[in-house]
Design an enzyme around this catalytic site. Structure first.
Site, PDB file in Angstrom:
ATOM      1  N   ASP A  74       0.821  -1.201   0.000  1.00 50.51           N
ATOM      2  CA  ASP A  74       0.000   0.000   0.000  1.00 50.51           C
ATOM      3  C   ASP A  74       0.860   1.258   0.000  1.00 50.51           C
ATOM      4  O   ASP A  74       1.908   1.308   0.647  1.00 50.51           O
ATOM      5  CB  ASP A  74      -0.895  -0.020   1.248  1.00 50.51           C
ATOM      6  CG  ASP A  74      -1.865   1.131   1.296  1.00 50.51           C
ATOM      7  OD1 ASP A  74      -2.748   1.182   0.425  1.00 50.51           O
ATOM      8  OD2 ASP A  74      -1.742   1.981   2.195  1.00 50.51           O
ATOM      9  N   GLU A 132       1.136  -0.147  -4.875  1.00 55.28           N
ATOM     10  CA  GLU A 132       0.136   0.862  -5.206  1.00 55.28           C
ATOM     11  C   GLU A 132       0.879   2.162  -5.516  1.00 55.28           C
ATOM     12  O   GLU A 132       1.256   2.903  -4.614  1.00 55.28           O
ATOM     13  CB  GLU A 132      -0.840   1.076  -4.050  1.00 55.28           C
ATOM     14  CG  GLU A 132      -1.926   2.090  -4.387  1.00 55.28           C
ATOM     15  CD  GLU A 132      -2.565   2.701  -3.157  1.00 55.28           C
ATOM     16  OE1 GLU A 132      -3.668   3.272  -3.308  1.00 55.28           O
ATOM     17  OE2 GLU A 132      -1.982   2.647  -2.064  1.00 55.28           O
TER      18      GLU A 132
END
Length: 209
Positions: A146, A187
């Site tokens: 993330d 990401e």
């Protein structure tokens, strides 16, 4: 790909309170290990969401840091005053006041998710060791990483810093030592040339714009 499954006070799980424990709403660590065994028996690989950039204000690390515990004082980014940095996507302030310590802490997404301080070697070591735990002890096959753009700030530059790319290079080296087949997808919502730099740094692939 499993969305965040660590213990967390929220519905979305991106604010972990324990990086090595499965959220009780989903089951136990033993349940996860059984899931991995069943998936692998069927020729399936499982990637878990690993939120390395930030945790919850309810995480014991932050609670101790906010209490000025010397062991955790520098696990987060604290300032005596708010430097006024803004979220890179045109949002709001990224420093948040903590009355107990009388200081401002950095959280690029919001005040409930303080960023970990990767300039502290103890933080990097703990998060790399936690990756080893999920790969070796829990049986995961890799990570959806993330917010890879925001790991280390460089005095007002909050994304895509040289220090951040270097961190992912060290992470790749660590995985190559402990689980060479582990898959990583970051990401990295950005223009292709910027996103591709995270692959050059060591991730296998990324999400991009």
């Amino acid at each position: 790909w499993l969305m965040p499954i660590n213990a967390s006070p929220s519905y979305h799980g991106y604010d972990a309170t324990d990086y090595r424990t499965v959220e009780p709403d989903y089951g136990t660590n033993a349940d996860f290990q059984q899931l991995m065994s069943e998936a692998h028996a069927r020729g399936m690989s499982v990637v878990v969401d690993y939120v390395m950039n930030h945790c919850s204000t309810q995480h014991p690390w932050f609670v101790d840091s906010a209490a000025d515990d010397p062991d955790y004082r520098d696990w987060f980014v604290w300032r005596p005053t708010n430097p006024g940095w803004q979220q890179p996507w045109g949002g709001g302030q990224v420093f948040h006041y903590q009355a107990g310590r009388g200081l401002w802490y950095y959280g690029v997404f919001w005040g409930g998710m303080p960023d970990l301080n990767y300039l502290n070697p103890a933080v990097e070591q703990e998060m790399f060791d936690t990756a080893t735990f999920w790969l070796q002890d829990m049986g995961a096959d890799g990570f959806r990483l993330d917010a890879v753009k925001y790991m280390i700030e460089e005095e007002g530059v909050l994304e895509n810093t040289g220090s951040t790319f270097a961190l992912w290079g060290r992470f790749r080296e660590h995985l190559d030592q402990v689980a060479p087949d582990a898959f990583t997808v970051g990401e990295a919502w950005d223009a292709t040339d910027i996103s591709a730099a995270y692959v050059d740094a060591g991730l296998h692939t990324v999400f991009e714009l």
